[in-house]
Design a protein around this motif. Structure first.
Motif, PDB file in Angstrom:
ATOM      1  N   ILE A 237      10.426 -19.759  -7.855  1.00  0.00           N
ATOM      2  CA  ILE A 237      10.973 -18.619  -8.589  1.00  0.00           C
ATOM      3  C   ILE A 237      10.984 -18.889 -10.089  1.00  0.00           C
ATOM      4  O   ILE A 237      10.737 -17.988 -10.900  1.00  0.00           O
ATOM      5  CB  ILE A 237      12.375 -18.265  -8.065  1.00  0.00           C
ATOM      6  CG1 ILE A 237      12.238 -17.709  -6.640  1.00  0.00           C
ATOM      7  CG2 ILE A 237      13.078 -17.260  -8.975  1.00  0.00           C
ATOM      8  CD1 ILE A 237      13.538 -17.420  -5.950  1.00  0.00           C
ATOM      9  N   ALA A 238      11.222 -20.127 -10.476  1.00  0.00           N
ATOM     10  CA  ALA A 238      11.167 -20.482 -11.897  1.00  0.00           C
ATOM     11  C   ALA A 238       9.770 -20.229 -12.462  1.00  0.00           C
ATOM     12  O   ALA A 238       9.622 -19.714 -13.577  1.00  0.00           O
ATOM     13  CB  ALA A 238      11.562 -21.943 -12.093  1.00  0.00           C
ATOM     14  N   ALA A 239       8.741 -20.592 -11.686  1.00  0.00           N
ATOM     15  CA  ALA A 239       7.366 -20.363 -12.129  1.00  0.00           C
ATOM     16  C   ALA A 239       7.084 -18.868 -12.257  1.00  0.00           C
ATOM     17  O   ALA A 239       6.498 -18.408 -13.246  1.00  0.00           O
ATOM     18  CB  ALA A 239       6.395 -21.008 -11.141  1.00  0.00           C
ATOM     19  N   ILE A 240       7.503 -18.105 -11.269  1.00  0.00           N
ATOM     20  CA  ILE A 240       7.278 -16.657 -11.291  1.00  0.00           C
ATOM     21  C   ILE A 240       8.000 -16.021 -12.473  1.00  0.00           C
ATOM     22  O   ILE A 240       7.447 -15.166 -13.183  1.00  0.00           O
ATOM     23  CB  ILE A 240       7.748 -16.025  -9.964  1.00  0.00           C
ATOM     24  CG1 ILE A 240       6.817 -16.448  -8.822  1.00  0.00           C
ATOM     25  CG2 ILE A 240       7.812 -14.505 -10.069  1.00  0.00           C
ATOM     26  CD1 ILE A 240       7.317 -16.076  -7.436  1.00  0.00           C
ATOM     27  N   HIS A 241       9.238 -16.443 -12.703  1.00  0.00           N
ATOM     28  CA  HIS A 241      10.015 -15.877 -13.805  1.00  0.00           C
ATOM     29  C   HIS A 241       9.332 -16.158 -15.138  1.00  0.00           C
ATOM     30  O   HIS A 241       9.217 -15.264 -15.994  1.00  0.00           O
ATOM     31  CB  HIS A 241      11.437 -16.446 -13.795  1.00  0.00           C
ATOM     32  CG  HIS A 241      12.328 -15.856 -14.837  1.00  0.00           C
ATOM     33  ND1 HIS A 241      12.428 -16.380 -16.097  1.00  0.00           N
ATOM     34  CD2 HIS A 241      13.143 -14.762 -14.818  1.00  0.00           C
ATOM     35  CE1 HIS A 241      13.267 -15.649 -16.812  1.00  0.00           C
ATOM     36  NE2 HIS A 241      13.722 -14.668 -16.056  1.00  0.00           N
TER      37      HIS A 241
END
Length: 299
Positions: A237-241
């Motif tokens: 999710i950090a990468a997507i954000h």
């Protein structure tokens, strides 16, 4: 393709999870959970392809979506598009709610092609995007009371970024406009501007304003990776954000009708790695973040 399609399978576009703008169940996700997420994606993709089909009549689209819903819940005959997800839900004791909400969004797409204002668009995202994040979090056993709120904000942002990137294609291909009429009117832009090879100054102002509002959603959801217990999901999710933030900034500066907004593969990987590294560095402070979040953001 003929308008006499009998099943959702016949409407499939051939698009898969690797063709999406954002990672879907990348290898950061633990293998025990990737299958459940990909089964959800494939089911949703089948419904989305029905809704986006260019020759099917709206009422036929709704009928095919109803068949998918009934197959998933067991109210109707088995369907190959529904069976993998049905098995995953049964094995994990999860309800079909999130998938059924996505089908509701696709029913809307079949019959509704204009949005009045920002609230109208967010209401659509509540069905078309937020259930995706909620499902992924539920598969990982995360606490809905803690993570659903910021997840909803990120998922709505991802959906709107996709709408802004594809605004010209959506209009030309499906006569579908997600840009709120209120915002178009505010800047003196016409819907027909979306059919041009290059965005007018008025349309650029519309896209810029919507991108700025979307950045607010991303700011609201930025805490999510630090709230998630599962480290691998947190990093995904950090990468997507991080990717979403870069795309959103790009939409403030570039014209999606005439310019490429999305990352190249190298930039995509570097941006994602930046988000992962930042989250890993903050991980030892997760307990403090959880306590602050429980207090409504107060220190």
């Amino acid at each position: 393709m003929s308008a006499t399609l009998q099943t959702a399978t016949e409407a499939r576009s051939g698009k898969g999870h690797k063709d999406e703008n954002f990672p879907v169940a990348s290898h950061l996700i633990h293998p025990r959970n990737r299958g459940a997420i990909l089964a959800f994606y494939d089911f949703v993709r089948a419904g989305d392809d029905v809704a986006d089909h260019t020759t099917l009549a709206p009422e036929r689209k709704v009928e095919l979506l109803d068949v998918l819903a009934d197959a998933l819940t067991g109210k109707g005959p088995s369907d190959p598009e529904a069976e993998p997800l049905k098995r995953e839900l049964l094995a994990r004791g999860l309800p079909a709610t999130h998938a059924l909400e996505l089908l509701d969004a696709f029913r809307l797409d079949a019959v509704k092609n204009r949005y009045a204002d920002w609230d109208d668009l967010i209401a659509y995202c509540r069905l078309s995007a937020m259930p995706v994040g909620r499902y992924v979090l539920d598969v990982h056993g995360e606490d809905a009371r803690v993570v659903w709120g910021p997840s909803d904000a990120i998922c709505a942002a991802l959906q709107i970024i996709n709408h802004l990137q594809d605004c010209g294609k959506d209009f030309v291909r499906n006569d579908r406009v997600y840009l709120p009429q209120e915002t178009l009117d505010k800047h003196g832009a016409a819907i027909s501007d979306l059919g041009a090879a290059k965005a007018s100054p008025a349309l650029r102002a519309v896209i810029r304003e919507l991108a700025e509002r979307t950045m607010g959603l991303l700011d609201e959801g930025a805490v999510l990776p630090d709230l998630i217990a599962d480290l691998r999901l947190s990093l995904e999710i950090a990468a997507i954000h991080r990717l979403a933030v870069v795309l959103c900034r790009g939409l403030m500066e570039r014209d999606p009708l005439s310019e490429k907004v999305h990352h190249g593969k190298a930039a995509f990987a570097l941006t994602a790695l930046g988000g992962i590294a930042t989250t890993l560095a903050r991980r030892p402070l997760r307990g403090r973040t959880l306590r602050r979040h429980a207090l409504g953001g107060r220190a």
